[in-house]
Design a protein around this motif. Sequence first.
Motif, PDB file in Angstrom:
ATOM      1  N   ASP A  64     -31.445 -13.876  33.298  1.00 12.13           N
ATOM      2  CA  ASP A  64     -32.190 -14.629  34.313  1.00 12.13           C
ATOM      3  C   ASP A  64     -31.272 -15.097  35.434  1.00 12.13           C
ATOM      4  O   ASP A  64     -30.068 -15.282  35.225  1.00 12.13           O
ATOM      5  CB  ASP A  64     -32.787 -15.894  33.691  1.00 12.13           C
ATOM      6  CG  ASP A  64     -34.129 -15.638  33.038  1.00 12.13           C
ATOM      7  OD1 ASP A  64     -34.583 -14.478  33.064  1.00 12.13           O
ATOM      8  OD2 ASP A  64     -34.706 -16.589  32.493  1.00 12.13           O
ATOM      9  N   CYS A 117     -27.266  -8.017  29.102  1.00 17.33           N
ATOM     10  CA  CYS A 117     -26.482  -7.322  28.069  1.00 17.33           C
ATOM     11  C   CYS A 117     -27.268  -6.082  27.648  1.00 17.33           C
ATOM     12  O   CYS A 117     -28.384  -6.196  27.122  1.00 17.33           O
ATOM     13  CB  CYS A 117     -26.262  -8.243  26.878  1.00 17.33           C
ATOM     14  SG  CYS A 117     -25.510  -7.377  25.476  1.00 17.33           S
ATOM     15  N   PRO A 121     -43.265 -24.404  16.184  1.00 25.29           N
ATOM     16  CA  PRO A 121     -42.715 -25.388  17.123  1.00 25.29           C
ATOM     17  C   PRO A 121     -43.200 -26.809  16.908  1.00 25.29           C
ATOM     18  O   PRO A 121     -42.574 -27.754  17.392  1.00 25.29           O
ATOM     19  CB  PRO A 121     -43.167 -24.865  18.494  1.00 25.29           C
ATOM     20  CG  PRO A 121     -44.226 -23.861  18.237  1.00 25.29           C
ATOM     21  CD  PRO A 121     -44.013 -23.329  16.855  1.00 25.29           C
ATOM     22  N   GLN A 130     -37.826 -28.143  15.685  1.00 26.87           N
ATOM     23  CA  GLN A 130     -36.526 -27.996  15.026  1.00 26.87           C
ATOM     24  C   GLN A 130     -35.525 -27.123  15.772  1.00 26.87           C
ATOM     25  O   GLN A 130     -34.309 -27.258  15.573  1.00 26.87           O
ATOM     26  CB  GLN A 130     -36.749 -27.384  13.630  1.00 26.87           C
ATOM     27  CG  GLN A 130     -37.553 -28.269  12.702  1.00 26.87           C
ATOM     28  CD  GLN A 130     -38.056 -27.518  11.489  1.00 26.87           C
ATOM     29  OE1 GLN A 130     -38.508 -26.375  11.596  1.00 26.87           O
ATOM     30  NE2 GLN A 130     -37.976 -28.142  10.346  1.00 26.87           N
ATOM     31  N   SER A 152     -32.371 -28.440  17.659  1.00 26.56           N
ATOM     32  CA  SER A 152     -31.501 -29.220  16.770  1.00 26.56           C
ATOM     33  C   SER A 152     -30.827 -28.319  15.745  1.00 26.56           C
ATOM     34  O   SER A 152     -29.649 -28.521  15.411  1.00 26.56           O
ATOM     35  CB  SER A 152     -32.311 -30.323  16.075  1.00 26.56           C
ATOM     36  OG  SER A 152     -32.796 -31.215  17.053  1.00 26.56           O
TER      37      SER A 152
HETATM   38  C1  LIG Z   1     -43.963 -23.232  22.323  1.00 25.52           C
HETATM   39  C2  LIG Z   1     -42.615 -23.657  21.785  1.00 25.52           C
HETATM   40  C3  LIG Z   1     -42.315 -25.011  21.674  1.00 25.52           C
HETATM   41  C4  LIG Z   1     -41.080 -25.408  21.154  1.00 25.52           C
HETATM   42  N1  LIG Z   1     -40.844 -26.738  20.955  1.00 25.52           N
HETATM   43  C5  LIG Z   1     -39.637 -27.129  20.474  1.00 25.52           C
HETATM   44  C6  LIG Z   1     -39.351 -28.504  20.273  1.00 25.52           C
HETATM   45  O1  LIG Z   1     -40.201 -29.386  20.438  1.00 25.52           O
HETATM   46  N2  LIG Z   1     -38.093 -28.841  19.854  1.00 25.52           N
HETATM   47  C7  LIG Z   1     -37.144 -27.896  19.593  1.00 25.52           C
HETATM   48  O2  LIG Z   1     -36.015 -28.246  19.216  1.00 25.52           O
HETATM   49  N3  LIG Z   1     -37.409 -26.580  19.748  1.00 25.52           N
HETATM   50  C8  LIG Z   1     -38.612 -26.178  20.176  1.00 25.52           C
HETATM   51  N4  LIG Z   1     -38.873 -24.849  20.327  1.00 25.52           N
HETATM   52  C9  LIG Z   1     -37.796 -23.875  20.014  1.00 25.52           C
HETATM   53  C10 LIG Z   1     -36.797 -23.792  21.164  1.00 25.52           C
HETATM   54  O3  LIG Z   1     -37.437 -23.353  22.350  1.00 25.52           O
HETATM   55  C11 LIG Z   1     -35.651 -22.835  20.787  1.00 25.52           C
HETATM   56  O4  LIG Z   1     -35.259 -23.068  19.467  1.00 25.52           O
HETATM   57  C12 LIG Z   1     -34.462 -23.063  21.696  1.00 25.52           C
HETATM   58  O5  LIG Z   1     -34.739 -22.662  23.007  1.00 25.52           O
HETATM   59  C13 LIG Z   1     -33.209 -22.289  21.241  1.00 25.52           C
HETATM   60  O6  LIG Z   1     -33.468 -20.958  21.356  1.00 25.52           O
HETATM   61  P1  LIG Z   1     -32.351 -19.890  21.720  1.00 25.52           P
HETATM   62  O7  LIG Z   1     -31.371 -20.469  22.669  1.00 25.52           O
HETATM   63  O8  LIG Z   1     -31.849 -19.344  20.441  1.00 25.52           O
HETATM   64  O9  LIG Z   1     -33.199 -18.741  22.432  1.00 25.52           O
HETATM   65  P2  LIG Z   1     -34.106 -18.789  23.725  1.00 25.52           P
HETATM   66  O10 LIG Z   1     -34.404 -20.177  24.121  1.00 25.52           O
HETATM   67  O11 LIG Z   1     -35.257 -17.881  23.468  1.00 25.52           O
HETATM   68  O12 LIG Z   1     -33.189 -18.156  24.868  1.00 25.52           O
HETATM   69  C14 LIG Z   1     -32.736 -16.830  24.865  1.00 25.52           C
HETATM   70  C15 LIG Z   1     -31.930 -16.597  26.125  1.00 25.52           C
HETATM   71  O13 LIG Z   1     -31.364 -15.293  26.083  1.00 25.52           O
HETATM   72  C16 LIG Z   1     -31.523 -14.657  27.349  1.00 25.52           C
HETATM   73  N5  LIG Z   1     -31.521 -13.219  27.084  1.00 25.52           N
HETATM   74  C17 LIG Z   1     -32.372 -12.535  26.289  1.00 25.52           C
HETATM   75  N6  LIG Z   1     -32.015 -11.231  26.246  1.00 25.52           N
HETATM   76  C18 LIG Z   1     -30.919 -11.102  27.011  1.00 25.52           C
HETATM   77  C19 LIG Z   1     -30.080  -9.988  27.368  1.00 25.52           C
HETATM   78  N7  LIG Z   1     -30.295  -8.749  26.883  1.00 25.52           N
HETATM   79  N8  LIG Z   1     -29.025 -10.197  28.208  1.00 25.52           N
HETATM   80  C20 LIG Z   1     -28.772 -11.446  28.704  1.00 25.52           C
HETATM   81  N9  LIG Z   1     -29.533 -12.510  28.399  1.00 25.52           N
HETATM   82  C21 LIG Z   1     -30.586 -12.353  27.562  1.00 25.52           C
HETATM   83  C22 LIG Z   1     -32.832 -15.230  27.878  1.00 25.52           C
HETATM   84  O14 LIG Z   1     -32.947 -15.129  29.279  1.00 25.52           O
HETATM   85  C23 LIG Z   1     -32.747 -16.687  27.398  1.00 25.52           C
HETATM   86  O15 LIG Z   1     -32.049 -17.473  28.333  1.00 25.52           O
HETATM   87  C24 LIG Z   1     -40.110 -24.423  20.789  1.00 25.52           C
HETATM   88  C25 LIG Z   1     -40.425 -23.066  20.906  1.00 25.52           C
HETATM   89  C26 LIG Z   1     -41.669 -22.689  21.375  1.00 25.52           C
HETATM   90  C27 LIG Z   1     -42.003 -21.220  21.435  1.00 25.52           C
END
Ligand SMILES: Cc1cc2nc3c(=O)[nH]c(=O)nc-3n(C[C@H](O)[C@H](O)[C@H](O)COP(=O)(O)OP(=O)(O)OC[C@H]3O[C@@H](n4cnc5c(N)ncnc54)[C@H](O)[C@@H]3O)c2cc1C
Length: 472
Positions: free
Chosen positions: A50, A152, A333, A337, A340
Motif C-alpha cells: 500500500d 513482495c 474479531p 485479540q 494484542s
Molecule cells: C472486522 C475486524 C475487526 C477486528 N477487530 C479487532 C479488535 O477489536 N482488536 C484487535 O486486536 N484486532 C482486531 N482485528 C484483527 C486485527 O485487524 C489484526 O489482528 C491486526 O491488524 C494484525 O494483523 P496483521 O498485521 O497480521 O495483518 P493485516 O492487518 O491484515 O496487515 C497485512 C499487511 O500486509 C500488507 N501486505 C499484504 N500482502 C503483501 C505483499 N505481498 N507485499 C507487501 N505487503 C503486503 C498489507 O497491505 C497490510 O498492510 C479485527 C479484524 C477484523 C477483520
Amino acid sequence: MTLATIPRYDRSRVDEIGDHAVVVGASMAGLVTASVLADAFTTVTIIDRDQLPPDPDTRRGVPQAIHPHALLSAGRATIEDLLPGCTEDVISAGGVITDFSSDVHFYDEGGFLANGPTRTETISVSRPVFEHVVRERVSGIDNVDIRSNCHCADYLLDDGGTTVEGVRIRQDGKRSELRADVVVDATGRASRTPAWLENHGYTPPAVDEVQIDMAYSTTFVERPADDRRTYLCPPASPRTRGGMAAPIDGDRWIVNLQGIHDETPPTDRKGFVEYAASLPVPQLKQLLDEHRWATTDIEYYPFPSNRRYRYEALDRFPDGLLVVGDAIASFNPVYAQGMSVAALEALVLHHRLADGRDDLARRFFERVAPTVDIAWNLAVGADFGFSQTEGPKPRGTAFFNWYLGRLLRGAQTDGVLTDAFVRVLMMERPPTTLLRPGILRRVLTPRWRPGGSEQTRLPDHQQEQPSSTGGR
Ligand SMILES: Cc1cc2nc3c(=O)[nH]c(=O)nc-3n(C[C@H](O)[C@H](O)[C@H](O)COP(=O)(O)OP(=O)(O)OC[C@H]3O[C@@H](n4cnc5c(N)ncnc54)[C@H](O)[C@@H]3O)c2cc1C
C-alpha cells in the motif's frame, strides 16, 4: 502464555545477530515485530504494497480498519514497553483511556457484569489513528526503514532450498531484490507462505478452521467529549445478534452491530436502528436515537472463520523465515485479540532473539504457540457455544463454557468474578486463574458472593433469560 507469564521486554538482553531483516507487511504485526528486530539487526526494512498514508486513514491492505479495534490491556502494556510514548500519542490524537470496571458495560448471560474492584485501563481509539501512532513511533527508530508501494512477489531461496535469503520485490513498476538474514511474513490472513512452502517442496502447515460466518456493520455517532461509556453485548447462544459502542477520537462513538451464523446486520440506517433495537440492551439504540450521526455511511465486513496455521507442528521449515500475526492465526474479531496477540508474539520473538539466530523459526513457533493457544481457545471455545459452529473443537470446551457461563452469571452481582474474567479476557492472566480456589468457590457456591453489594451495577435493561445449560 499471557502478559503475566512472558518476561518483560529488556532491550539489554539482545545483541546484534545480523545485518538486515525484512518485514513484509506494515500493519500492526509487522510494525511491532520490526521494533524488536531493530535491537538485533543493523537495519530493518518494512515493506508494504500500500501507499501508507501520511495521516491517520484507512487503506486498501487493511480493509477491517474502519471497524472497531479494541486494544486489550495486555496489548497496550506490551506496545507501551516496546514503543514507549505510544499511549501518550494516542491520547494526544483524541484516543480515550477507559477503565473496564467503571466505563465498560459488558452484557452476557442475561445481565450486565458488576463493577470489578480494581482498575483495568485500556485505550479506545479508531484503528487508523492507532496504526498511525505505532507507525510513527516505529519509523522514528534509527535503523528502521518503511517502504510504501513495495510489493513482495516472492521469497529468495538459496540453491540448497533450505534458507530464505531475502525477497523479490516490485516497487514503482520496477523489480528488484532485497537480501536479508531474516524475512518475516506479516501479510495477514491472506498470507501466501503456506502455498509457497508447498511449491518449494515443504509440507505446508496444517490449518484449523472454525466456521462462524460472522458479519459486522459499523457507523459513527457524535459523543460529548467527557462521555466514556462503552457497551459490549457480543452474540451469545442462542442469540445470533450482538453489538457494541466505544468512545473514540474525534469525539465519536463507533457503533457496531454483529451477526453470527449468517445473521446479517443491515447497512441501511432504518435497518441498522431496528437491528440495534432488537438487542437485549437498549443503550445502543438510545445512542443512535439521541446523538447526531457523524456519517451517513454504514460499513459492512464479513468474517467467515477463525483460522490457525500450525507452524509449530512442522518438522521442516526454511531457515531465515518467520511468520507472525494474522498470518499465523486470525480470530473472531468480537474478542478483539488480533493486535494484542501480535504484540505478545513480538515480545516472545524478542526473547528468542536474545538467544541468537540459530534455529530461530523453530524456537519462535514453539514458544508462540502457547500464546496463540490461549487466544484461540477463548475465541473458538466461546464460538462453540453455538451448535452451528463447525470445526475442530479444543479439548475441554464444553466444561469451560459451562463453567464460564456460571462465572458470568455470578459476575452480575460479584465484582471479584468480573475482575477475574476481565483479566483473562484482556490476556493479562491465563484462563487457569479462573479455577483458583477463591474464584472456584465464588462460582460454585453462590453464598460466597456478595449479591447486592456496592460493587453491583443493577442492569437497567430488558432482561434476557440465561441459557439453562450455561452454554455461551
Ligand atoms: C472486522 C475486524 C475487526 C477486528 N477487530 C479487532 C479488535 O477489536 N482488536 C484487535 O486486536 N484486532 C482486531 N482485528 C484483527 C486485527 O485487524 C489484526 O489482528 C491486526 O491488524 C494484525 O494483523 P496483521 O498485521 O497480521 O495483518 P493485516 O492487518 O491484515 O496487515 C497485512 C499487511 O500486509 C500488507 N501486505 C499484504 N500482502 C503483501 C505483499 N505481498 N507485499 C507487501 N505487503 C503486503 C498489507 O497491505 C497490510 O498492510 C479485527 C479484524 C477484523 C477483520
